[in-house]
Every structure is written in structure tokens, then in C-alpha cells.
Design an enzyme around this catalytic site. Structure first.
Site, PDB file in Angstrom:
ATOM      1  N   ARG A  75      11.236  -6.404   4.507  1.00 60.31           N
ATOM      2  CA  ARG A  75      11.117  -4.749   4.470  1.00 60.31           C
ATOM      3  C   ARG A  75      12.006  -4.180   5.315  1.00 60.31           C
ATOM      4  NH1 ARG A  75       5.110  -2.238   5.384  1.00 60.31           N
ATOM      5  NH2 ARG A  75       5.303  -3.455   7.063  1.00 60.31           N
ATOM      6  N   ARG A 118      -0.401  -9.516  13.314  1.00 65.56           N
ATOM      7  CA  ARG A 118      -0.899  -8.283  12.459  1.00 65.56           C
ATOM      8  C   ARG A 118      -1.969  -8.920  11.306  1.00 65.56           C
ATOM      9  NH1 ARG A 118       4.372  -5.364  10.739  1.00 65.56           N
ATOM     10  NH2 ARG A 118       2.841  -3.918   9.848  1.00 65.56           N
ATOM     11  N   ARG A 150      -8.938   1.200   8.936  1.00 66.04           N
ATOM     12  CA  ARG A 150      -8.589  -0.081   9.238  1.00 66.04           C
ATOM     13  C   ARG A 150      -9.653  -0.939   9.971  1.00 66.04           C
ATOM     14  NH1 ARG A 150      -2.754   0.692   8.947  1.00 66.04           N
ATOM     15  NH2 ARG A 150      -1.530  -1.363   8.904  1.00 66.04           N
ATOM     16  N   ARG A 193      11.568  -3.034  11.021  1.00 63.71           N
ATOM     17  CA  ARG A 193      10.793  -2.468  11.958  1.00 63.71           C
ATOM     18  C   ARG A 193      10.373  -3.589  12.941  1.00 63.71           C
ATOM     19  NH1 ARG A 193       5.777  -0.194   8.420  1.00 63.71           N
ATOM     20  NH2 ARG A 193       4.693  -1.113  10.077  1.00 63.71           N
ATOM     21  N   LYS A 232       0.896  -1.201  -0.103  1.00 66.41           N
ATOM     22  CA  LYS A 232       0.040   0.000   0.051  1.00 66.41           C
ATOM     23  C   LYS A 232       0.891   1.110   0.076  1.00 66.41           C
ATOM     24  CE  LYS A 232      -1.919  -1.038   3.797  1.00 66.41           C
ATOM     25  NZ  LYS A 232      -1.350  -2.315   4.040  1.00 66.41           N
TER      26      LYS A 232
HETATM   27  P1  ADP Z   1       2.199  -2.007   3.226  1.00 63.09           P
HETATM   28  O1  ADP Z   1       2.146  -0.029   3.127  1.00 63.09           O
HETATM   29  O2  ADP Z   1       1.036  -2.192   2.573  1.00 63.09           O
HETATM   30  O3  ADP Z   1       2.539  -2.386   4.474  1.00 63.09           O
HETATM   31  P2  ADP Z   1       4.889  -1.511   1.791  1.00 63.09           P
HETATM   32  O4  ADP Z   1       4.511  -0.590   0.702  1.00 63.09           O
HETATM   33  O5  ADP Z   1       5.760  -1.083   2.843  1.00 63.09           O
HETATM   34  O6  ADP Z   1       3.366  -2.357   2.383  1.00 63.09           O
HETATM   35  O7  ADP Z   1       5.472  -3.039   1.145  1.00 63.09           O
HETATM   36  C1  ADP Z   1       5.893  -4.180   1.928  1.00 63.09           C
HETATM   37  C2  ADP Z   1       7.353  -4.608   1.499  1.00 63.09           C
HETATM   38  O8  ADP Z   1       7.284  -5.345   0.102  1.00 63.09           O
HETATM   39  C3  ADP Z   1       8.429  -3.517   1.351  1.00 63.09           C
HETATM   40  O9  ADP Z   1       9.737  -4.378   1.745  1.00 63.09           O
HETATM   41  C4  ADP Z   1       8.489  -3.206  -0.134  1.00 63.09           C
HETATM   42  O10 ADP Z   1       9.599  -2.755  -0.457  1.00 63.09           O
HETATM   43  C5  ADP Z   1       7.895  -4.462  -0.663  1.00 63.09           C
HETATM   44  N1  ADP Z   1       7.133  -4.207  -1.897  1.00 63.09           N
HETATM   45  C6  ADP Z   1       6.260  -3.463  -1.983  1.00 63.09           C
HETATM   46  N2  ADP Z   1       5.565  -3.479  -3.544  1.00 63.09           N
HETATM   47  C7  ADP Z   1       6.224  -4.916  -3.875  1.00 63.09           C
HETATM   48  C8  ADP Z   1       6.005  -5.436  -5.113  1.00 63.09           C
HETATM   49  N3  ADP Z   1       4.986  -5.114  -5.911  1.00 63.09           N
HETATM   50  N4  ADP Z   1       6.774  -6.582  -5.378  1.00 63.09           N
HETATM   51  C9  ADP Z   1       7.703  -7.290  -4.319  1.00 63.09           C
HETATM   52  N5  ADP Z   1       7.854  -6.589  -3.125  1.00 63.09           N
HETATM   53  C10 ADP Z   1       7.131  -5.238  -3.024  1.00 63.09           C
HETATM   54  P1  ADP Z   2       1.609  -1.598   7.249  1.00 62.14           P
HETATM   55  O1  ADP Z   2       2.036  -0.696   6.390  1.00 62.14           O
HETATM   56  O2  ADP Z   2       2.796  -2.732   7.383  1.00 62.14           O
HETATM   57  O3  ADP Z   2       0.337  -2.151   7.201  1.00 62.14           O
HETATM   58  P2  ADP Z   2       1.178   0.678   9.090  1.00 62.14           P
HETATM   59  O4  ADP Z   2       2.516   1.501   9.007  1.00 62.14           O
HETATM   60  O5  ADP Z   2       0.197   0.910   8.036  1.00 62.14           O
HETATM   61  O6  ADP Z   2       1.853  -1.104   8.530  1.00 62.14           O
HETATM   62  O7  ADP Z   2       1.038   0.485  10.506  1.00 62.14           O
HETATM   63  C1  ADP Z   2       1.759   0.038  11.476  1.00 62.14           C
HETATM   64  C2  ADP Z   2       0.994  -0.163  12.811  1.00 62.14           C
HETATM   65  O8  ADP Z   2       0.213   1.434  13.198  1.00 62.14           O
HETATM   66  C3  ADP Z   2      -0.282  -0.863  12.757  1.00 62.14           C
HETATM   67  O9  ADP Z   2       0.115  -2.294  12.983  1.00 62.14           O
HETATM   68  C4  ADP Z   2      -1.080  -0.286  13.778  1.00 62.14           C
HETATM   69  O10 ADP Z   2      -0.787  -0.796  15.246  1.00 62.14           O
HETATM   70  C5  ADP Z   2      -1.029   1.011  13.547  1.00 62.14           C
HETATM   71  N1  ADP Z   2      -1.933   1.661  12.907  1.00 62.14           N
HETATM   72  C6  ADP Z   2      -1.577   2.360  11.438  1.00 62.14           C
HETATM   73  N2  ADP Z   2      -2.733   2.616  10.934  1.00 62.14           N
HETATM   74  C7  ADP Z   2      -3.870   2.477  12.018  1.00 62.14           C
HETATM   75  C8  ADP Z   2      -5.306   2.815  11.960  1.00 62.14           C
HETATM   76  N3  ADP Z   2      -5.819   3.157  10.900  1.00 62.14           N
HETATM   77  N4  ADP Z   2      -5.965   2.431  12.928  1.00 62.14           N
HETATM   78  C9  ADP Z   2      -5.361   1.682  14.122  1.00 62.14           C
HETATM   79  N5  ADP Z   2      -4.004   1.423  14.085  1.00 62.14           N
HETATM   80  C10 ADP Z   2      -3.097   1.832  13.029  1.00 62.14           C
END
Ligand code: ADP
Ligand code: ADP
Ligand code: ZN
Length: 214
Positions: free
Chosen positions: A127, A171, A88, A160, A13
Site C-alpha cells: 500500500r 493490527r 471497530r 504508512r 474497505k
Molecule cells: P483498508 O481501507 O481496508 O485498510 P485499502 O482500501 O487501503 O484497505 O486497501 C489496502 C491495499 O490493497 C491498498 O494498497 C489498495 O490499493 C489495495 N487494494 C484494495 N483493493 C484491492 C483489490 N481488490 N485487489 C488488490 N489490491 C487491492
Molecule cells: P486500515 O484502513 O488499514 O484498517 P485505518 O486507516 O482505518 O487503517 O486506521 C488506522 C489506525 O487508526 C488503526 O490501526 C487505529 O489505530 C486507528 N483507528 C481508526 N479507526 C479507529 C476506530 N474506529 N477505533 C479505534 N481506532 C481506530
């Protein structure tokens, strides 16, 4: 254009939201980034949020909704915004809808970045995040030019705390229980679009651009 990014933790995302924000010139609003910035600054909100984040749990809606509702009313959001990691939960989605209705606005798209659980564990384990500027890499699929160093700002990259395997499974469970119901919620509103998030990053983005229009 007002866009919500949906998808499991680690689905990509944030990676896509940053590109959308760049192409369409709208702010990228990540609640995770906002919480991490607060933790880094040692604010009261940061202290409270950290307790939940470290356990792989969601931060309570009371600490989350007002923050976003205030943010989307700032001047830079007049031309739209991309929400990453919010809503969420169903109550968060309802709070967002209520706030937008009051403003005479509505969301345009909810884009679900679809990635099966098997791939997620690998995504999050690989990541690496920059603690300074928030850039994200993957040790295999999206590596930085120099190992352990951010391309953008030269700071060190870290795994992280909540990306450690113990927390990842938790999660994912939280995602299925509390966040996945939003797919139905936005399908009913007629704004849900799904993209195959297992494709390479550039192809996922191309699919999104096709939906949003160039
Ligand atoms: P989210 O915001 O949904 O948690 P991230 O954008 O941080 O996800 O992506 C999670 C991990 O996967 C990161 O290490 C990122 O560099 C990698 N990643 C993101 N998009 C892709 C893709 N299309 N193919 C492979 N790896 C990806
Ligand atoms: P990811 O990209 O891997 O999904 P985020 O960076 O979006 O992780 O979120 C990390 C953490 O921050 C989540 O696991 C949660 O604890 C908290 N968090 C982020 N956004 C929200 C939300 N909209 N509501 C509740 N908790 C949140
Ligand atoms: Zn950086």
C-alpha cells in the site's frame, strides 16, 4: 443509504468506500483519515491518537465515538453515509446504535470485505498513500501512473508507518480480537452482507453494487 464497511486492515474497505461514496453521492467517513488529518495538523486529538496508531493498537473508544456521532449529524449526512473503519469494537457499535436510535434512524448495511490473513500482509506491504489527499494505491495491483507520485494531486506517495511488517501482524491480531466480533453483531441485526475481497477491485465493487442496488 447508511453503510458500514467491515473487514481486516488492508482488506480494501477504503478503496471500496470511496467508490460507493462517489456512485451514491454520500460522504465517506474514515476514522483513520480523520485521525491522520489531526496528526498532520498537530491537534491534541492527533497527538493522543498517534500514540496508539504507531503501536498498531486501537485508539480508545472515548476518543472515537463522539467524533463519529457528531460527524453523522452534519447536514451532508442527511441522505446517508458510508463508514470506513468505524465501528471497530462492540462498544463502538453500541454507541453508534444508541445515537441512531435517538435520531430515529438505523444502519442499512454492514458490508464485510472478506480477505484471508495471508493476502493482507501483501496488501499492506504494497500500500502507498498520498499524504496530501489521502488517495491509496498498491505497488502491484493498483499502481499510480508514475511511480511514487499521486495521480490525483501530484504529491509524493509513502508507506504508512503502521503498514510496516512489525505493526501489520499486531493490527491483524487486534482485528481478530476486537473487530471480528462485529460480524456476529451485524448478522444478528440482519444487515450483514459479505463480499469476496480477494477479487480485483472492480469485481468487488460490482458485488457491492449488486447488494446495494444500482
Ligand atoms: P483498508 O481501507 O481496508 O485498510 P485499502 O482500501 O487501503 O484497505 O486497501 C489496502 C491495499 O490493497 C491498498 O494498497 C489498495 O490499493 C489495495 N487494494 C484494495 N483493493 C484491492 C483489490 N481488490 N485487489 C488488490 N489490491 C487491492
Ligand atoms: P486500515 O484502513 O488499514 O484498517 P485505518 O486507516 O482505518 O487503517 O486506521 C488506522 C489506525 O487508526 C488503526 O490501526 C487505529 O489505530 C486507528 N483507528 C481508526 N479507526 C479507529 C476506530 N474506529 N477505533 C479505534 N481506532 C481506530
Ligand atoms: Zn494525492
Amino acid at each position: 443509504m447508511k453503510i458500514i464497511m467491515l473487514g481486516a486492515p488492508g482488506a480494501g474497505k477504503g478503496t471500496q468506500a470511496k467508490q460507493i461514496a462517489g456512485k451514491y453521492n454520500i460522504p465517506h467517513i474514515s476514522t483513520g483519515d480523520i485521525f491522520r488529518a489531526n496528526i498532520k495538523e498537530g491537534t491534541e486529538l492527533g497527538k493522543k491518537a498517534k500514540e496508539y496508531m504507531d503501536q498498531g493498537l486501537l485508539v480508545p473508544d472515548e476518543l472515537t465515538c463522539d467524533l463519529v456521532v457528531d460527524r453523522i449529524q452534519q447536514d451532508d449526512c442527511k441522505g446517508g453515509f458510508v463508514l470506513d473503519g468505524f465501528p471497530r469494537t462492540i462498544p463502538q457499535a453500541e454507541a453508534l446504535d444508541a445515537a441512531l436510535t435517538k435520531l430515529g434512524q438505523k444502519m442499512d448495511y454492514a458490508i464485510d470485505v472478506d480477505v484471508p490473513d495471508e493476502n493482507i500482509v501483501n496488501r499492506m506491504g504494497g500500500r502507498r498513500a498520498c499524504i496530501n489527499c489521502g488517495a491509496t494505491y498498491h505497488i502491484v495491483s493498483i499502481p499510480p501512473k508514475k511511480e511514487g507520485v499521486c495521480d490525483t494531486c501530484g504529491n509524493e506517495l509513502v508507506l504508512r508507518d503502521d503498514d510496516k511488517p512489525e505493526t501489520v501482524q499486531k493490527r491483524l491480531n487486534v482485528y481478530h480480537e476486537q473487530t471480528q466480533p462485529l460480524i456476529d453483531y451485524y448478522t444478528k441485526q440482519g444487515i450483514l452482507k459479505s463480499v469476496d475481497g480477494t477479487q480485483p477491485m472492480e469485481d468487488v465493487f460490482a458485488s457491492i453494487v449488486k447488494i446495494l442496488g444500482a
